[in-house]
Design a protein around this motif. Structure first.
Motif, short mmCIF file in Angstrom:
data_model
loop_
_atom_site.label_atom_id
_atom_site.label_comp_id
_atom_site.label_asym_id
_atom_site.label_seq_id
_atom_site.Cartn_x
_atom_site.Cartn_y
_atom_site.Cartn_z
N GLY A 1 24.72 41.63 54.93
CA GLY A 1 24.35 40.53 54.06
C GLY A 1 23.09 40.85 53.28
O GLY A 1 22.09 41.28 53.85
N ALA A 2 23.14 40.65 51.96
CA ALA A 2 21.99 40.92 51.10
C ALA A 2 21.28 39.61 50.75
O ALA A 2 21.37 38.64 51.50
CB ALA A 2 22.44 41.69 49.85
N GLY A 3 20.61 39.58 49.58
CA GLY A 3 19.66 38.52 49.34
C GLY A 3 20.06 37.33 48.51
O GLY A 3 19.26 36.40 48.35
N ILE A 4 21.32 37.27 47.97
CA ILE A 4 21.63 36.14 47.08
C ILE A 4 22.95 35.44 47.39
O ILE A 4 23.33 34.51 46.67
CB ILE A 4 21.64 36.58 45.60
CG1 ILE A 4 22.77 37.58 45.32
CG2 ILE A 4 20.29 37.15 45.19
CD1 ILE A 4 22.97 37.86 43.84
N GLY A 5 23.67 35.85 48.42
CA GLY A 5 24.97 35.26 48.71
C GLY A 5 24.94 34.31 49.89
O GLY A 5 23.88 33.85 50.34
N SER A 6 26.13 34.02 50.41
CA SER A 6 26.22 33.07 51.53
C SER A 6 25.50 33.56 52.79
O SER A 6 24.91 32.72 53.49
CB SER A 6 27.69 32.73 51.82
OG SER A 6 28.45 33.88 52.09
N PRO A 7 25.51 34.86 53.14
CA PRO A 7 24.72 35.26 54.31
C PRO A 7 23.25 34.91 54.17
O PRO A 7 22.64 34.38 55.12
CB PRO A 7 24.94 36.79 54.36
CG PRO A 7 26.26 37.00 53.71
CD PRO A 7 26.29 35.99 52.61
N ALA A 8 22.67 35.18 53.01
CA ALA A 8 21.26 34.86 52.78
C ALA A 8 21.02 33.36 52.87
O ALA A 8 20.04 32.91 53.46
CB ALA A 8 20.82 35.39 51.42
N MET A 9 21.92 32.58 52.28
CA MET A 9 21.78 31.13 52.28
C MET A 9 21.85 30.57 53.70
O MET A 9 21.04 29.71 54.09
CB MET A 9 22.88 30.52 51.41
CG MET A 9 22.88 29.02 51.31
SD MET A 9 24.26 28.41 50.28
CE MET A 9 25.65 28.71 51.39
N ILE A 10 22.80 31.06 54.48
CA ILE A 10 22.96 30.59 55.86
C ILE A 10 21.75 30.98 56.71
O ILE A 10 21.21 30.16 57.47
CB ILE A 10 24.26 31.15 56.46
CG1 ILE A 10 25.47 30.54 55.74
CG2 ILE A 10 24.33 30.87 57.96
CD1 ILE A 10 26.78 31.24 56.05
N VAL B 1 17.35 42.64 48.36
CA VAL B 1 18.47 43.28 47.66
C VAL B 1 19.20 42.20 46.86
O VAL B 1 19.76 41.25 47.42
CB VAL B 1 19.44 43.96 48.64
CG1 VAL B 1 20.62 44.57 47.88
CG2 VAL B 1 18.71 45.03 49.44
N ARG B 2 19.22 42.34 45.54
CA ARG B 2 19.79 41.31 44.68
C ARG B 2 21.31 41.45 44.58
O ARG B 2 21.88 41.86 43.57
CB ARG B 2 19.16 41.35 43.28
CG ARG B 2 17.65 41.27 43.26
CD ARG B 2 17.15 40.02 43.97
NE ARG B 2 17.49 38.79 43.27
CZ ARG B 2 17.26 37.58 43.76
NH1 ARG B 2 16.72 37.44 44.97
NH2 ARG B 2 17.58 36.51 43.06
N ASP B 3 21.96 41.14 45.67
CA ASP B 3 23.42 41.17 45.74
C ASP B 3 23.84 40.23 46.85
O ASP B 3 23.02 39.72 47.62
CB ASP B 3 23.90 42.60 46.01
CG ASP B 3 25.32 42.85 45.48
OD1 ASP B 3 26.03 41.86 45.21
OD2 ASP B 3 25.70 44.02 45.36
N THR B 4 25.15 39.97 46.95
CA THR B 4 25.67 39.09 47.98
C THR B 4 25.80 39.84 49.31
O THR B 4 25.32 39.39 50.35
CB THR B 4 27.02 38.52 47.55
OG1 THR B 4 27.87 39.60 47.11
CG2 THR B 4 26.85 37.53 46.40
N TRP B 5 26.46 40.96 49.26
CA TRP B 5 26.55 41.90 50.38
C TRP B 5 26.22 43.28 49.82
O TRP B 5 26.30 43.50 48.61
CB TRP B 5 27.96 41.93 50.97
CG TRP B 5 28.34 40.73 51.78
CD1 TRP B 5 28.28 40.59 53.14
CD2 TRP B 5 28.90 39.50 51.30
NE1 TRP B 5 28.74 39.36 53.53
CE2 TRP B 5 29.13 38.66 52.42
CE3 TRP B 5 29.22 39.01 50.03
CZ2 TRP B 5 29.66 37.38 52.33
CZ3 TRP B 5 29.75 37.73 49.93
CH2 TRP B 5 29.96 36.93 51.06
N THR B 6 25.87 44.20 50.69
CA THR B 6 25.53 45.54 50.21
C THR B 6 25.79 46.57 51.31
O THR B 6 25.82 46.23 52.50
CB THR B 6 24.06 45.62 49.75
OG1 THR B 6 23.82 46.86 49.10
CG2 THR B 6 23.11 45.49 50.95
N SER B 7 25.98 47.81 50.91
CA SER B 7 26.09 48.92 51.85
C SER B 7 24.73 49.57 52.03
O SER B 7 24.01 49.79 51.04
CB SER B 7 27.10 49.96 51.33
OG SER B 7 28.39 49.39 51.23
#
Length: 334
Positions: free
Chosen positions: A228-237, A250-256
């Motif tokens: 989980g990165a910094g702008i998607g549902s993982p970050a929000m949760i 990391v400005r993405d929802t998920w990342t490798s």
């Protein structure tokens, strides 16, 4: 911006659906709302026009035969009391929550994964509700323009939009607004408003722990973990649950990422996403067997938080996921 107006072309759709059937024959803590009293055709709430992932979509009548792809779409329709309009569902990410089990008991699940266009059109749908933009492809349920030409409406849960339409960052306000938008499209506005009211109350009632707890959101992958990165549902949760995401910048929802980066971050807890195709147990086994990762403090002390996949993608179960994180963290800290 592309524009789509959904009008039904029964003859064209029936022809494609018949062909699809021939082809397929040759090929080996949410409670649902009460179903609307009026039939969809009896309402005067249309047309409805929305911007959906950069496409202007106009729906001229309430969808009556819906195919839902992904748990986020299927569960929302059930929660809005629209189960009887679902003619087929697919790509469910796990079992329905107990609160929706009765409403979804008769779901016609046509595929465990992404179905092909033949299987979908064989159901003679007038609307397809997808959880991801990638559901609408030549190899999936069909491209959006082609479906529109057949009179089959198509809509992506907006939180899953990519490119310029991707929420940056995703917020609960955005998710709740999108639930209300679905209420307008499917002629279930009162149910959507009530659902959002309850979710807002639940969100306001969350009590995150004090202090700083760093966390890794581990979705999948062994050689290269997907996190989980910094702008998607993982970050929000995680933010709602009081966790500090080690990849929040990391400005993405998920990342490798590389394991060496995770080892350097040494998170206090690890959130494991539990899916049928990539279980939390399998991820634990990897973390505890690899000589590098088993040295992590969270692994040595088995400080794991487990969330079902269906609650972690943007949608109505995100508040439930944050509440579960807080509860599990409290247990770990006892």
């Amino acid at each position: 911006m592309n524009r789509r107006t959904i009008r039904r072309h029964p003859a064209a759709l029936a022809a494609v659906a018949t062909g699809a059937l021939l082809l397929s024959g040759c090929a080996a803590a949410i409670t649902p709302a009460t179903a609307p009293a009026q039939t969809p055709a009896a309402t005067a709430n249309y047309p409805v026009t929305v911007d959906n992932c950069g496409t202007s979509l106009t729906v001229t009548a309430a969808p009556e035969r819906i195919v839902s792809i992904k748990s986020s779409a299927t569960e929302l329709l059930l929660a809005l009391g629209l189960g009887k309009r679902i003619v087929g569902s697919a790509f469910l990410d796990g079992p329905l929550p107990s609160s929706l089990a009765a409403a979804g008991a008769d779901l016609n699940v046509i595929s465990e994964f992404l179905p092909g266009q033949e299987a979908v059109l064989g159901l003679n749908p007038d609307f397809i509700y997808g959880g991801w933009e990638s559901n609408f492809s030549v190899d999936g349920v069909g491209e959006r323009d082609a479906l529109t030409a057949l009179g089959v409406g198509n809509y992506v849960f907006p939180a899953a939009c990519k490119g310029d339409s991707m929420p940056n960052p995703l917020t609960f306000h955005t998710v709740f607004s999108e639930i209300k938008e679905a209420g307008k499209i499917f002629d279930a506005e009162p149910a959507a408003e009530e659902l959002v009211r309850r979710l807002n109350d639940d969100l306001a009632g969350l009590t995150p722990p004090s202090g700083t707890t760093t966390a890794l959101w581990y979705s999948s992958g062994t050689t290269t973990p997907y996190v989980g990165a910094g702008i998607g549902s993982p970050a929000m949760i995680m933010e709602a649950a009081g966790l500090t995401n080690v990849f929040k910048d990391v400005r993405d929802t998920w990342t490798s990422v590389g394991w060496e980066t995770i080892i350097e971050a040494n998170p206090s807890v690890i959130v494991l996403v539990d899916a049928t195709w990539n279980t939390a147990e399998a991820k634990m086994a990897h973390l505890e067997s690899d000589p590098a990762t088993r040295a992590l403090d969270a692994v040595q002390n088995q400080r794991y938080i487990i969330l079902p996949f269906a609650s972690t993608e943007a949608g109505m179960r995100n508040v439930e996921a944050a509440s579960s994180v807080i509860s599990q963290l409290a247990d770990l800290n006892e």
